[in-house]
Design a protein around this motif. Structure first.
Motif, PDB file in Angstrom:
ATOM      1  N   GLU A 257      55.478  81.183  23.417  1.00 50.12           N
ATOM      2  CA  GLU A 257      55.702  80.418  24.656  1.00 50.12           C
ATOM      3  C   GLU A 257      55.231  81.221  25.870  1.00 50.12           C
ATOM      4  O   GLU A 257      54.557  80.693  26.755  1.00 50.12           O
ATOM      5  CB  GLU A 257      57.193  80.105  24.770  1.00 50.12           C
ATOM      6  CG  GLU A 257      57.542  79.099  25.821  1.00 50.12           C
ATOM      7  CD  GLU A 257      59.032  78.783  25.813  1.00 50.12           C
ATOM      8  OE1 GLU A 257      59.613  78.743  26.919  1.00 50.12           O
ATOM      9  OE2 GLU A 257      59.608  78.591  24.726  1.00 50.12           O
TER      10      GLU A 257
ATOM     11  N   PHE B  33      61.906  84.813  13.810  1.00 51.41           N
ATOM     12  CA  PHE B  33      61.270  83.518  14.088  1.00 51.41           C
ATOM     13  C   PHE B  33      61.485  83.121  15.545  1.00 51.41           C
ATOM     14  O   PHE B  33      60.564  82.686  16.229  1.00 51.41           O
ATOM     15  CB  PHE B  33      61.815  82.447  13.141  1.00 51.41           C
ATOM     16  CG  PHE B  33      61.205  81.105  13.377  1.00 51.41           C
ATOM     17  CD1 PHE B  33      59.934  80.812  12.911  1.00 51.41           C
ATOM     18  CD2 PHE B  33      61.897  80.125  14.085  1.00 51.41           C
ATOM     19  CE1 PHE B  33      59.357  79.570  13.137  1.00 51.41           C
ATOM     20  CE2 PHE B  33      61.330  78.876  14.311  1.00 51.41           C
ATOM     21  CZ  PHE B  33      60.062  78.610  13.839  1.00 51.41           C
ATOM     22  N   ARG B  34      62.729  83.286  16.038  1.00 48.91           N
ATOM     23  CA  ARG B  34      63.025  82.954  17.442  1.00 48.91           C
ATOM     24  C   ARG B  34      62.221  83.839  18.385  1.00 48.91           C
ATOM     25  O   ARG B  34      61.666  83.367  19.379  1.00 48.91           O
ATOM     26  CB  ARG B  34      64.520  83.087  17.731  1.00 48.91           C
ATOM     27  CG  ARG B  34      65.331  81.897  17.256  1.00 48.91           C
ATOM     28  CD  ARG B  34      66.728  81.878  17.875  1.00 48.91           C
ATOM     29  NE  ARG B  34      67.529  83.040  17.502  1.00 48.91           N
ATOM     30  CZ  ARG B  34      68.335  83.102  16.460  1.00 48.91           C
ATOM     31  NH1 ARG B  34      68.467  82.054  15.662  1.00 48.91           N
ATOM     32  NH2 ARG B  34      69.026  84.191  16.205  1.00 48.91           N
ATOM     33  N   ALA B  35      62.150  85.127  18.074  1.00 48.01           N
ATOM     34  CA  ALA B  35      61.398  86.051  18.930  1.00 48.01           C
ATOM     35  C   ALA B  35      59.916  85.674  18.949  1.00 48.01           C
ATOM     36  O   ALA B  35      59.282  85.674  20.006  1.00 48.01           O
ATOM     37  CB  ALA B  35      61.571  87.487  18.437  1.00 48.01           C
ATOM     38  N   GLU B  36      59.361  85.327  17.798  1.00 48.13           N
ATOM     39  CA  GLU B  36      57.949  84.924  17.731  1.00 48.13           C
ATOM     40  C   GLU B  36      57.717  83.644  18.525  1.00 48.13           C
ATOM     41  O   GLU B  36      56.684  83.498  19.178  1.00 48.13           O
ATOM     42  CB  GLU B  36      57.501  84.752  16.287  1.00 48.13           C
ATOM     43  CG  GLU B  36      57.339  86.076  15.558  1.00 48.13           C
ATOM     44  CD  GLU B  36      57.044  85.921  14.082  1.00 48.13           C
ATOM     45  OE1 GLU B  36      57.309  84.835  13.511  1.00 48.13           O
ATOM     46  OE2 GLU B  36      56.560  86.897  13.495  1.00 48.13           O
ATOM     47  N   SER B  37      58.666  82.738  18.488  1.00 45.41           N
ATOM     48  CA  SER B  37      58.550  81.497  19.256  1.00 45.41           C
ATOM     49  C   SER B  37      58.534  81.787  20.752  1.00 45.41           C
ATOM     50  O   SER B  37      57.745  81.201  21.504  1.00 45.41           O
ATOM     51  CB  SER B  37      59.709  80.553  18.941  1.00 45.41           C
ATOM     52  OG  SER B  37      59.674  80.169  17.589  1.00 45.41           O
ATOM     53  N   VAL B  38      59.409  82.688  21.192  1.00 49.15           N
ATOM     54  CA  VAL B  38      59.464  83.051  22.615  1.00 49.15           C
ATOM     55  C   VAL B  38      58.162  83.730  23.027  1.00 49.15           C
ATOM     56  O   VAL B  38      57.599  83.425  24.083  1.00 49.15           O
ATOM     57  CB  VAL B  38      60.681  83.968  22.899  1.00 49.15           C
ATOM     58  CG1 VAL B  38      60.603  84.580  24.287  1.00 49.15           C
ATOM     59  CG2 VAL B  38      61.971  83.183  22.732  1.00 49.15           C
TER      60      VAL B  38
ATOM     61  N   ARG C   1      65.654  84.721  10.915  1.00 50.60           N
ATOM     62  CA  ARG C   1      65.839  83.744  11.997  1.00 50.60           C
ATOM     63  C   ARG C   1      65.600  84.378  13.359  1.00 50.60           C
ATOM     64  O   ARG C   1      64.980  83.772  14.227  1.00 50.60           O
ATOM     65  CB  ARG C   1      67.241  83.134  11.928  1.00 50.60           C
ATOM     66  CG  ARG C   1      67.406  82.186  10.773  1.00 50.60           C
ATOM     67  CD  ARG C   1      68.766  81.557  10.760  1.00 50.60           C
ATOM     68  NE  ARG C   1      68.892  80.687   9.603  1.00 50.60           N
ATOM     69  CZ  ARG C   1      70.032  80.358   9.048  1.00 50.60           C
ATOM     70  NH1 ARG C   1      71.162  80.808   9.555  1.00 50.60           N
ATOM     71  NH2 ARG C   1      70.073  79.564   8.004  1.00 50.60           N
ATOM     72  N   GLN C   2      66.091  85.601  13.547  1.00 45.29           N
ATOM     73  CA  GLN C   2      65.884  86.296  14.818  1.00 45.29           C
ATOM     74  C   GLN C   2      64.395  86.545  15.060  1.00 45.29           C
ATOM     75  O   GLN C   2      63.904  86.376  16.176  1.00 45.29           O
ATOM     76  CB  GLN C   2      66.640  87.617  14.831  1.00 45.29           C
ATOM     77  CG  GLN C   2      68.138  87.455  14.955  1.00 45.29           C
ATOM     78  CD  GLN C   2      68.867  88.791  14.942  1.00 45.29           C
ATOM     79  OE1 GLN C   2      68.275  89.833  15.174  1.00 45.29           O
ATOM     80  NE2 GLN C   2      70.159  88.753  14.660  1.00 45.29           N
TER      81      GLN C   2
END
Length: 55
Positions: free
Chosen positions: A25, A17-22, A14-15
């Protein structure tokens, strides 16, 4: 013990995935800023040309 490892693994996924999303962006924002910068640079070039005295 194995369920602790599975939970930690899921947490790390999950971390990531969040980092890749940021990151995605930020890349999109940088691309947009780069495009805007190119536009402004071209506009400035044109303004400089137009302000040159005609010989």
């Amino acid at each position: 013990m194995e369920s602790d490892l599975e939970a930690e693994n899921e947490n790390l996924r999950r971390q990531i995935f969040r980092a890749e999303s940021v990151i995605t962006e930020y890349r999109q924002e940088l691309d947009a800023q780069g495009f805007e910068l190119k536009k402004l640079k071209a506009e400035l070039k044109l303004q400089n040309k137009l302000s040159e005295p005609t010989a």
